[in-house]
Design an enzyme around this catalytic site. Structure first.
Site, mmCIF file in Angstrom:
data_model
loop_
_atom_site.group_PDB
_atom_site.id
_atom_site.type_symbol
_atom_site.label_atom_id
_atom_site.label_comp_id
_atom_site.label_asym_id
_atom_site.label_seq_id
_atom_site.Cartn_x
_atom_site.Cartn_y
_atom_site.Cartn_z
ATOM 1 C CG ASP A 63 -0.327 0.090 2.526
ATOM 2 O OD1 ASP A 63 0.759 0.683 2.630
ATOM 3 O OD2 ASP A 63 -0.915 -0.420 3.501
ATOM 4 C CE LYS B 279 -7.622 0.158 0.846
ATOM 5 N NZ LYS B 279 -8.678 -0.653 1.493
ATOM 6 C CG MET C 61 -7.843 5.849 8.848
ATOM 7 S SD MET C 61 -8.383 4.258 8.171
ATOM 8 C CE MET C 61 -8.657 3.311 9.689
#
Length: 486
Positions: free
Chosen positions: A33, A55, A168
């Site tokens: 990632d 992502k 997040m």
């Protein structure tokens, strides 16, 4: 076949676990990632295949379902598969979803943990627990699959003692903060944020719950960040982060020196990137082998020539002549092969080697050079000027080398532009220009010696910072001077 779900940790590759390093070294496929350090992929073999699935919010390289399908497909084939994820795979890394998908497809899996960002906060003075202040640590995420805010959930967390660490959560934090206050937390509750935890460029914001919500709303706190709520954020912990703190530096040297240089600079607080844009390609040394028994002096202009000397000699007892080394690094490489340099240049430059040969070579000596095809001629001319019979053997050349995850380097530099690029040779400066183009405005060039500095001037039209001596501590001092980090 087994799929390995591996935590890459956060920040410098030096924080990678030994188990992760070992499995990467024998990986046939790596699915990675965007939050990993791109240098980690240099730990893989040259035959490894890489699959980027990074992502961003609202900009997915590949959906989670697509990632699951890719892992399942690779896991059902031959070879070792590594799923490399920033932080820890099972701490809001969706490692559990990938493991379930593998199990349902009858593919075995194993996990190797990694350092998670909430724990890396201690590197900048934000440890999540402290005796007398926090008896617990609650870890939560600000995102759900539907990205819906559950006010009751946050209100319940407000009643939990200790420290709250949020992943997040930046985009939704104004709403989260309101729910936490509805659950009983004061707007003046201590809070903090660490952006890019574990990296040299980590930034720390400290204040109150309401202040952090406003900072997030204004875009002063950006992803990727860990948000902390609790009294521990008021602790006056200020660890030393080094004189190069936050500098973004690309290290263009051949492998493994590029990797070693990058990791060394990180110990001084920089974020460093290993860019071995050239690799060694051996050439025919049959002429050198025939000339070796007749040589009075054998001159090595780089540590890279030492293994070639051993191979060409076949039997080290065939070496009759004395050995001259361009510097301590080459002399040490000789020592590791059981050979002792009779003369060592200082400084460790082409000019230093030329001066050395002018002092030790006498008329009639046969001087044999083992060197790079594009090596400097200064030492050769110095030997000839003494009346020596000179033979040159171009034992190797440096050719362009692929660097895994080149797109990820560019992405990191887009988020955090490079402050400096170190060029280990003129050829590497050319390789950078051909691969990446001109240096960005404001980016400083650092040259590993005067010849390299001249090439940088010609190639990029700017004045480089030239290291006084070709050693890593000299590099640090050069960077400190260039960025006024005295």
């Amino acid at each position: 076949m087994t799929v390995h779900l591996v935590g890459a940790g956060c920040g410098t590759p030096a924080l990678l676990t030994l188990a992760a390093k070992e499995i990467l070294s024998r990986a046939d496929h790596v699915v990675y990632d965007r939050l990993i350090h791109p240098d980690l992929l240099q730990l893989c073999s040259a035959s490894c295949r890489f699959h980027p699935v990074g992502k961003r919010r609202d900009d997915h390289f590949l959906s989670q379902e697509g990632i699951n399908g890719l892992l399942l497909s690779l896991g059902q084939g031959e070879g070792t598969v590594v799923r490399l994820k920033g932080g820890d795979p099972f701490l809001f890394g969706r490692g559990g979803e990938e493991a379930l998908a593998l199990q349902e497809g009858a593919v075995f899996w194993q996990a190797i943990p990694g350092l998670s960002a909430a724990l890396a906060g201690g590197m900048v003075g934000l440890g999540p627990t402290q005796r007398g202040l926090a008896r617990s640590l609650t870890v939560a995420t600000g995102q759900t699959e539907e990205e819906a805010l559950d006010g009751a959930f946050w209100s319940a967390l407000a009643a939990s003692p200790g420290t709250l660490a949020l992943y997040m959560a930046v985009s939704l934090f104004p709403d989260i903060a309101r729910s936490l206050q509805e659950g009983g937390l004061s707007p003046q509750t201590a809070a903090a944020a660490v952006t890019w935890a574990g990296w040299g460029r980590a930034k720390v914001w400290r204040g109150t719950l309401s202040g952090l919500a406003e900072a997030a709303r204004r875009g002063e706190v950006r992803s990727p960040s860990i948000l902390y709520v609790g009294a521990v954020t008021e602790l006056p912990l200020r660890p030393s982060r080094g004189p190069l703190q936050g500098l973004q530096i690309a290290c263009c040297r051949p492998a493994p020196q590029s990797w070693e240089t990058a990791r060394f600079l990180e110990t001084f607080g920089a974020d460093a990137y290993s860019l071995p844009l050239l690799r060694q390609e051996g050439l025919d040394v049959s002429v050198f082998r025939r000339s070796l028994p007749r040589a009075d002096w054998i001159v090595l202009t780089s540590p890279r020539g030492v293994p070639l000397l051993k191979d060409a000699a076949e039997d080290l007892r065939r070496i009759r002549g004395r050995l001259a080394a361009i510097g301590k690094g080459t002399a040490e490489a000789l020592r590791r092969q059981g050979l002792v340099a009779d003369a060592v240049a200082a400084p460790e430059t082409s000019q230093g080697l030329a001066r050395l040969l002018s002092e030790v070579v006498v008329e009639g000596d046969r001087v044999l050079f083992l060197r790079n095809e594009r090596g400097s001629d200064l030492a050769v001319e110095a030997a000839r000027s003494q009346g020596a019979v000179v033979e040159e053997c171009a034992a190797y050349r440096m050719v362009p080398a692929a660097v895994p995850a080149e797109e990820l380097y560019r992405e990191h530099w887009s988020d955090s532009p490079l402050d400096a690029v170190l060029f280990g040779s003129a050829a590497l400066a050319e390789a950078w220009r051909d691969r990446f183009g001109p240096l960005a405005e404001g980016c400083r060039a650092v040259a590993w010696g005067r010849n390299c500095g001249e090439a940088v001037r010609d190639l990029f039209g700017l004045e480089p910072c030239v290291m006084e001596t070709p050693h890593l501590h000299s590099l640090v001092e050069t960077l400190r001077g260039a960025f006024d980090r005295g």
